[in-house]
Design a protein around this motif. Structure first.
Motif, PDB file in Angstrom:
ATOM      1  N   ASP A 143       0.822  -1.207   0.000  1.00  0.00           N
ATOM      2  CA  ASP A 143       0.000   0.000   0.000  1.00  0.00           C
ATOM      3  C   ASP A 143       0.860   1.263   0.000  1.00  0.00           C
ATOM      4  O   ASP A 143       0.556   2.240  -0.669  1.00  0.00           O
ATOM      5  N   LYS A 202      -5.796  -4.899  -2.814  1.00  0.00           N
ATOM      6  CA  LYS A 202      -5.792  -3.465  -3.092  1.00  0.00           C
ATOM      7  C   LYS A 202      -6.943  -2.752  -2.379  1.00  0.00           C
ATOM      8  O   LYS A 202      -6.808  -1.624  -1.910  1.00  0.00           O
ATOM      9  N   ASP A 203      -8.076  -3.441  -2.291  1.00  0.00           N
ATOM     10  CA  ASP A 203      -9.264  -2.797  -1.732  1.00  0.00           C
ATOM     11  C   ASP A 203      -9.383  -2.921  -0.216  1.00  0.00           C
ATOM     12  O   ASP A 203     -10.264  -2.313   0.377  1.00  0.00           O
ATOM     13  N   SER A 204      -8.511  -3.721   0.411  1.00  0.00           N
ATOM     14  CA  SER A 204      -8.608  -3.855   1.874  1.00  0.00           C
ATOM     15  C   SER A 204      -8.191  -2.544   2.536  1.00  0.00           C
ATOM     16  O   SER A 204      -7.402  -1.779   1.985  1.00  0.00           O
ATOM     17  N   ARG A 205      -8.702  -2.373   3.738  1.00  0.00           N
ATOM     18  CA  ARG A 205      -8.348  -1.143   4.450  1.00  0.00           C
ATOM     19  C   ARG A 205      -7.214  -1.352   5.434  1.00  0.00           C
ATOM     20  O   ARG A 205      -6.423  -0.465   5.684  1.00  0.00           O
ATOM     21  N   GLU A 206      -7.151  -2.583   5.984  1.00  0.00           N
ATOM     22  CA  GLU A 206      -6.204  -2.827   7.076  1.00  0.00           C
ATOM     23  C   GLU A 206      -4.814  -3.207   6.562  1.00  0.00           C
ATOM     24  O   GLU A 206      -4.690  -4.021   5.659  1.00  0.00           O
ATOM     25  N   LYS A 262      -1.182  -5.028   2.578  1.00  0.00           N
ATOM     26  CA  LYS A 262      -2.535  -5.433   3.001  1.00  0.00           C
ATOM     27  C   LYS A 262      -2.999  -6.589   2.122  1.00  0.00           C
ATOM     28  O   LYS A 262      -2.383  -6.903   1.112  1.00  0.00           O
TER      29      LYS A 262
END
Ligand code: NDP
Length: 383
Positions: A145, A162-166, A159
């Motif tokens: 990220d 690509k779309d994960s937040r954590e 992470k």
């Protein structure tokens, strides 16, 4: 014991890898699975991981420490891995969203030395990977990220996707080899998607040097109006019966010399002010034509053709390093002289992320080798 239930095999493998790197004490059958063995079905099961632990597994950030991390697993990254692993640097390769790189979306590779009868792109990359693994390279599938290159060891924040937040993985590394490659730009029209969904690899290509040979004696289309399109069109006239350049405007963006060369070539025709709306054909016959739209007279029509080369440019995958590393205006990383050194000591770049000129698997592999040797020397000098 751990439980992993109902995940697709790629997910299971990624999670097991993650556990393996974290714990290094997985049960034997799970270790095999983490290396891709035994996962033949869509699902893989291990027992006894409750849902909270499973959540934790995804969201816990884990620190990994390495001497060499290689970002990207195309020919450049995997060659760097082979060299670094043989130098006993135990490299970790971070696989990107397209493990194996651009070659995994091509069919036959006929110009890679050592394979007299040719080899498919995916097979070639499997060989690269197996060779890197043989000397102890480890692989990790995370989406990086952001990176901190302000001090050594450098820090990479990973992470799950690509779309994960954590952030789930933090990697500290002494030397970083960037081999994130480049991606061909695509038109984004129907029929262009990779087979079997579309005709990509079955008449639609973004690489004349790779695929031009398959169009001997056939009429083909090149989309674009820049230097890449002119170069591809000229090259393709060696094989094709006719090359039609389809360009969305009434004038080219290409340099004068490239334009003149294309205008002089009797096998090249131009369709101006024309946009490709759809690529037509089917799995059995490949490409049969293109649906085109003239943006001057607003007319739609079909142009029969047997191949479409999309040549609207490449984009190096270097977004992550914007503002951190020196790059040209397009985003290709700058390296120093004959070396693969970037402007930050300990960070090296190879393959299509730094080469906008040759863009071949063999040249990418060559620069991967150079980057690993540079990294090895850097480490021994700084010890
Ligand atoms: P460019 O950005 O120069 O050209 C891209 C071309 O594709 C333009 O004509 C553009 O149209 C067209 N295009 C872009 N997006 C679309 C779309 N969605 N639909 C239809 N057409 C589209 O990229 P190149 O790869 O050609 O060149 C990149 C750089 O590399 C340049 O600096 C070039 O000089 C250099 N290069 C040099 C070579 C050489 O000297 N031998 C060979 C190859 C590249 P429009 O013109 O309307 O914007």
């Amino acid at each position: 014991m751990l439980e992993l239930r109902g995940y697709y095999s790629s997910e299971a493998r990624r999670m097991l890898r993650f556990l393996q790197l974290r714990e290094r004490r997985l049960p034997a059958h799970a270790q095999g699975a983490a290396n891709g063995e035994g996962i033949k079905n869509q699902f893989f099961f291990i027992t006894n991981l409750n849902s909270i632990e499973r959540e934790k597994l995804f969201f816990m950030s884990e620190e990994i420490n390495r001497k060499v991390v290689i970002l990207g697993s195309g020919p450049a990254g995997l060659t760097a891995a082979i060299y670094a692993a043989r130098a006993e640097l135990a490299p970790l390769v971070i696989e990107g969203p397209q493990p194996g790189g651009q070659l995994t979306i091509t069919t036959d590779v006929e110009n890679y030395p050592g394979f007299a009868e040719g080899i498919t792109g995916p097979e070639l990359m499997n060989e690269f990977r197996a060779q890197a693994e043989r000397f102890g390279t480890e692989f990790l599938s995370v989406w990086i990220d952001r990176v901190d290159l302000s001090q050594r060891p450098f820090t990479l924040y990973g992470k799950a996707s690509k779309d994960s937040r954590e952030i789930t993985t933090i990697i500290k590394v002494e030397t970083l080899i960037i081999s994130t490659g480049a991606s061909a730009k695509w038109l984004g029209v129907k029929g262009e998607e990779p087979a079997p969904a579309g005709l990509g690899g079955n008449g639609v290509s973004a690489c004349a040097t790779c695929d031009g040979f398959f169009f001997r004696g056939k009429p083909i289309v090149v989309a674009g109006g820049g230097d890449t399109a002119m170069e591809e069109a000229n090259y393709l006239t060696r094989f094709a019966s006719k090359v039609t350049v389809v360009h969305r405007r009434g004038e080219l963006r290409a340099s004068r010399i490239m334009q003149e060369r294309a205008f002089k070539n009797e096998k090249i025709e131009f369709l101006w002010n024309t946009e490709i709306r759809e690529i037509l054909g089917d799995a059995a016959r490949g490409v049969t034509g293109i649906q085109i739209y003239n943006n001057q007279n607003q007319k739609e029509s079909v142009l029969p053709t047997e191949g479409v080369f999309v040549a609207i440019g490449h984009q190096p995958n270097t977004e992550l390093f914007k503002g951190l590393l020196e790059m040209d205006e397009v985003g290709y990383l700058k390296t120093e002289g004959r070396t693969m050194k970037t402007n930050i000591p300990g960070v090296f770049a190879c393959g299509d992320a730094q080469d906008d000129y040759y863009r071949q698997a063999i040249t990418a592999a060559g620069t991967g080798c150079m980057a690993a040797i540079d990294a090895e020397r850097f480490l021994s000098e700084s010890e």
